[in-house]
Design a protein around this motif. Structure first.
Motif, PDB file in Angstrom:
ATOM      1  N   HIS A 114       0.899  -1.115  -0.055  1.00 22.11           N
ATOM      2  CA  HIS A 114      -0.126   0.004  -0.005  1.00 22.11           C
ATOM      3  C   HIS A 114       0.824   1.329  -0.070  1.00 22.11           C
ATOM      4  O   HIS A 114       1.441   1.494   1.054  1.00 22.11           O
ATOM      5  CB  HIS A 114      -1.011   0.069   1.278  1.00 22.11           C
ATOM      6  N   PRO A 115       1.043   1.908  -1.086  1.00 22.71           N
ATOM      7  CA  PRO A 115       1.554   3.076  -1.023  1.00 22.71           C
ATOM      8  C   PRO A 115       0.907   4.202  -0.494  1.00 22.71           C
ATOM      9  O   PRO A 115      -0.349   4.442  -0.933  1.00 22.71           O
ATOM     10  CB  PRO A 115       2.143   3.675  -2.769  1.00 22.71           C
ATOM     11  N   MET A 116       1.507   4.963   0.268  1.00 14.73           N
ATOM     12  CA  MET A 116       0.713   6.212   0.982  1.00 14.73           C
ATOM     13  C   MET A 116       0.696   7.187   0.054  1.00 14.73           C
ATOM     14  O   MET A 116       1.360   8.350   0.506  1.00 14.73           O
ATOM     15  CB  MET A 116       1.054   6.194   2.326  1.00 14.73           C
ATOM     16  N   ALA A 117       0.119   7.278  -1.071  1.00 16.42           N
ATOM     17  CA  ALA A 117       0.173   8.331  -2.194  1.00 16.42           C
ATOM     18  C   ALA A 117      -1.118   8.261  -2.848  1.00 16.42           C
ATOM     19  O   ALA A 117      -2.052   7.441  -2.786  1.00 16.42           O
ATOM     20  CB  ALA A 117       1.175   8.229  -3.063  1.00 16.42           C
ATOM     21  N   GLY A 118      -1.390   9.379  -3.610  1.00 17.08           N
ATOM     22  CA  GLY A 118      -2.596   9.396  -4.234  1.00 17.08           C
ATOM     23  C   GLY A 118      -3.284  11.044  -4.014  1.00 17.08           C
ATOM     24  O   GLY A 118      -2.872  11.692  -2.884  1.00 17.08           O
ATOM     25  N   ASP A 130       5.626  11.177 -10.719  1.00 17.61           N
ATOM     26  CA  ASP A 130       6.413  11.467  -9.562  1.00 17.61           C
ATOM     27  C   ASP A 130       5.513  11.407  -8.552  1.00 17.61           C
ATOM     28  O   ASP A 130       5.781  11.794  -7.202  1.00 17.61           O
ATOM     29  CB  ASP A 130       6.872  13.090  -9.678  1.00 17.61           C
ATOM     30  N   LEU A 131       4.308  10.837  -8.615  1.00 19.74           N
ATOM     31  CA  LEU A 131       3.293  10.437  -7.531  1.00 19.74           C
ATOM     32  C   LEU A 131       3.870   9.838  -6.199  1.00 19.74           C
ATOM     33  O   LEU A 131       3.688  10.238  -4.903  1.00 19.74           O
ATOM     34  CB  LEU A 131       2.193   9.749  -7.927  1.00 19.74           C
ATOM     35  N   PHE A 132       4.796   8.840  -6.405  1.00 20.81           N
ATOM     36  CA  PHE A 132       5.441   7.954  -5.436  1.00 20.81           C
ATOM     37  C   PHE A 132       6.714   8.227  -4.790  1.00 20.81           C
ATOM     38  O   PHE A 132       7.120   8.022  -3.775  1.00 20.81           O
ATOM     39  CB  PHE A 132       5.675   6.534  -5.851  1.00 20.81           C
ATOM     40  N   ARG A 133       7.217   9.482  -5.214  1.00 21.55           N
ATOM     41  CA  ARG A 133       8.542  10.068  -4.803  1.00 21.55           C
ATOM     42  C   ARG A 133       8.512  10.626  -3.430  1.00 21.55           C
ATOM     43  O   ARG A 133       7.647  11.489  -3.256  1.00 21.55           O
ATOM     44  CB  ARG A 133       9.002  11.055  -5.948  1.00 21.55           C
ATOM     45  N   ASP A 159      12.142   1.658  -6.957  1.00 20.07           N
ATOM     46  CA  ASP A 159      12.697   2.166  -8.215  1.00 20.07           C
ATOM     47  C   ASP A 159      11.365   3.258  -8.635  1.00 20.07           C
ATOM     48  O   ASP A 159      11.710   4.309  -9.399  1.00 20.07           O
ATOM     49  CB  ASP A 159      12.311   1.153  -9.500  1.00 20.07           C
ATOM     50  N   ALA A 160      10.421   3.072  -7.887  1.00 16.50           N
ATOM     51  CA  ALA A 160       9.158   4.155  -8.139  1.00 16.50           C
ATOM     52  C   ALA A 160       9.519   5.606  -7.261  1.00 16.50           C
ATOM     53  O   ALA A 160       8.857   6.657  -7.457  1.00 16.50           O
ATOM     54  CB  ALA A 160       7.892   3.748  -7.676  1.00 16.50           C
ATOM     55  N   GLY A 161      10.693   5.612  -6.405  1.00 16.12           N
ATOM     56  CA  GLY A 161      11.006   6.657  -5.909  1.00 16.12           C
ATOM     57  C   GLY A 161      10.447   6.848  -4.447  1.00 16.12           C
ATOM     58  O   GLY A 161      10.561   7.641  -3.442  1.00 16.12           O
TER      59      GLY A 161
END
Length: 307
Positions: A114-118, A130-133, A159-161
Motif C-alpha cells: 500500500h503506497p501512501m500516495a494519491g 512523480d506520485l510516489f517520490r 524504483d518508483a521513488g
C-alpha cells in the motif's frame, strides 16, 4: 549461510489497472528503466499507458501489481495470462481482507502493499510519474511471505521513488485507520455539517475548510469500500478521536499542535541503519517508524527516527 538474494537482473513488472495509481507506477518504472507491461479493461487507459512506454498485453510476469479497486481485487487476474512463477503484490488501501482473498489463493507468492500516495483525482488522466517520490510504501511481511519475493516487491517501490515500510497486514490496517481512513470520515462529517449550516457558512469557507475536506472529494465508492473494508480498526480509531474531543479545548489544541509541529519538523531527526534480510529485523524497523531506502546484497539500508 544461504541468503534470499536474487542475483539476476530486475524482472519485468506487470501492472493490472492503469488508473491514477497503476498508471503513475507504470510511468515511474518506465522512467526508471524497468520493463513494464500493463492491462486495463478501459481502452482509453490502455492507450494512454502505451503512449507512456508501457507494453499493453494480457501476458504478465515477473512482479505483477494489482492496482484495481478493493472490490475487484480478488478477480483482478481473471482473463489474464500470468506466469505461475510471478510474484504478485497490490496497491490496496486495506490489507487484511486482501490477504484473506488474493493471499489465500497465491500463498507465499503474494506480498501485500500500500503506497501512501494519491490524490482526490482518479483515472488515467490523473497519472503522475512523480506520485510516489518520497512517499511511504507499506509492504506486508507475514509468516508465510517468501522473503525473496518481498524484496522484489520492495525493489519496485524503491524504483518508483518511494521509501518502504515493512509491516504486517494487521499492523498496517490499524495504523492507516488512524491516519487515512478516519480523516476521510472526518472530512465527510465536516463537509456535511458545514452544508447544514447554510449558504452563508459555505460562502465564507476558506483555507482551513478546503484543507480539512479535500480528501472527501475522492470517489465516494472508493472511500466507502476503504472504510467498510477496514471497519473494525476504523471504528476503534474513530473512538479515539471522539475521546480526544472530550478534552478541554485548550488542552486538545496544544496536544494536537505539538504532534503536528514535531511531524512537520522531522521529529528528533534521522539515524541511518543497516538491517539484515530477516523478517523480524525488518518488522522491527517498521515498528520503530523507520523505512528502507536502498536494497543491497545481504542487507537493506534505511533510517529510523532519532538523533
Amino acid at each position: 549461510m544461504s541468503l534470499p538474494v536474487p542475483t539476476m537482473e530486475a524482472p519485468p513488472v506487470g501492472v493490472v489497472g492503469l488508473g491514477q495509481l497503476g498508471g503513475s507506477l507504470a510511468a515511474a518504472l518506465v522512467a526508471a528503466g524497468r520493463e513494464v507491461r500493463g492491462w486495463d479493461v478501459d481502452p482509453a487507459a490502455r492507450e494512454a499507458a502505451a503512449a507512456r512506454g508501457v507494453r499493453v498485453t494480457r501476458e504478465l510476469g515477473g512482479v505483477v501489481v494489482l492496482a484495481v479497486p478493493l472490490p475487484a481485487m480478488a478477480d483482478a487476474l481473471d482473463g489474464l495470462d500470468v506466469d505461475p512463477a510471478a510474484t504478485v503484490t497490490d496497491l490496496g488501501s486495506v490489507k487484511v481482507p486482501v490477504l484473506g482473498s488474493v493471499g489465500a489463493a497465491l500463498g507465499g507468492r503474494f506480498v501485500g502493499g500500500h503506497p501512501m500516495a494519491g490524490t482526490e483525482r482518479s483515472g488515467h488522466a490523473a497519472t503522475d510519474p512523480d506520485l510516489f517520490r518520497g512517499a511511504r510504501w507499506a509492504l506486508c511481511l507475514e509468516p508465510g511471505t517468501e522473503l525473496p519475493r518481498w524484496l522484489r516487491a520492495a525493489e519496485v517501490a524503491l524504483d518508483a521513488g518511494a521509501e518502504v515500510v515493512p509491516v504486517t497486514a494487521a499492523e498496517h490496517d490499524d495504523a492507516v485507520a488512524a491516519v487515512s481512513h478516519v480523516p476521510h470520515l472526518l472530512a465527510a462529517a465536516l463537509a456535511a455539517a458545514a452544508g447544514s449550516a447554510g449558504p452563508l457558512a459555505l460562502s465564507l469557507a476558506a483555507g482551513s475548510f478546503r484543507d480539512g475536506t479535500r480528501v472527501i472529494g475522492s470517489d465516494p465508492a472508493f472511500v466507502t469500500a476503504m472504510v467498510e473494508g477496514n471497519a473494525g480498526p476504523t471504528a476503534a480509531a474513530l473512538a479515539r478521536v471522539l475521546a480526544q474531543l472530550e478534552r478541554p479545548w485548550p488542552e486538545l489544541v496544544d496536544a494536537g499542535h505539538a504532534v503536528r509541529s514535531a511531524q512537520a519538523g522531522g521529529g528528533a531527526g534521522r539515524r541511518a541503519v543497516r538491517v539484515p534480510l530477516d523478517r523480524a529485523a525488518l518488522l522491527s524497523l517498521g515498528r520503530a517508524g523507520g523505512v528502507v531506502t536502498r536494497r543491497l546484497a545481504a542487507f537493506v539500508e534505511g533510517w529510523v527516527p532519532g538523533a
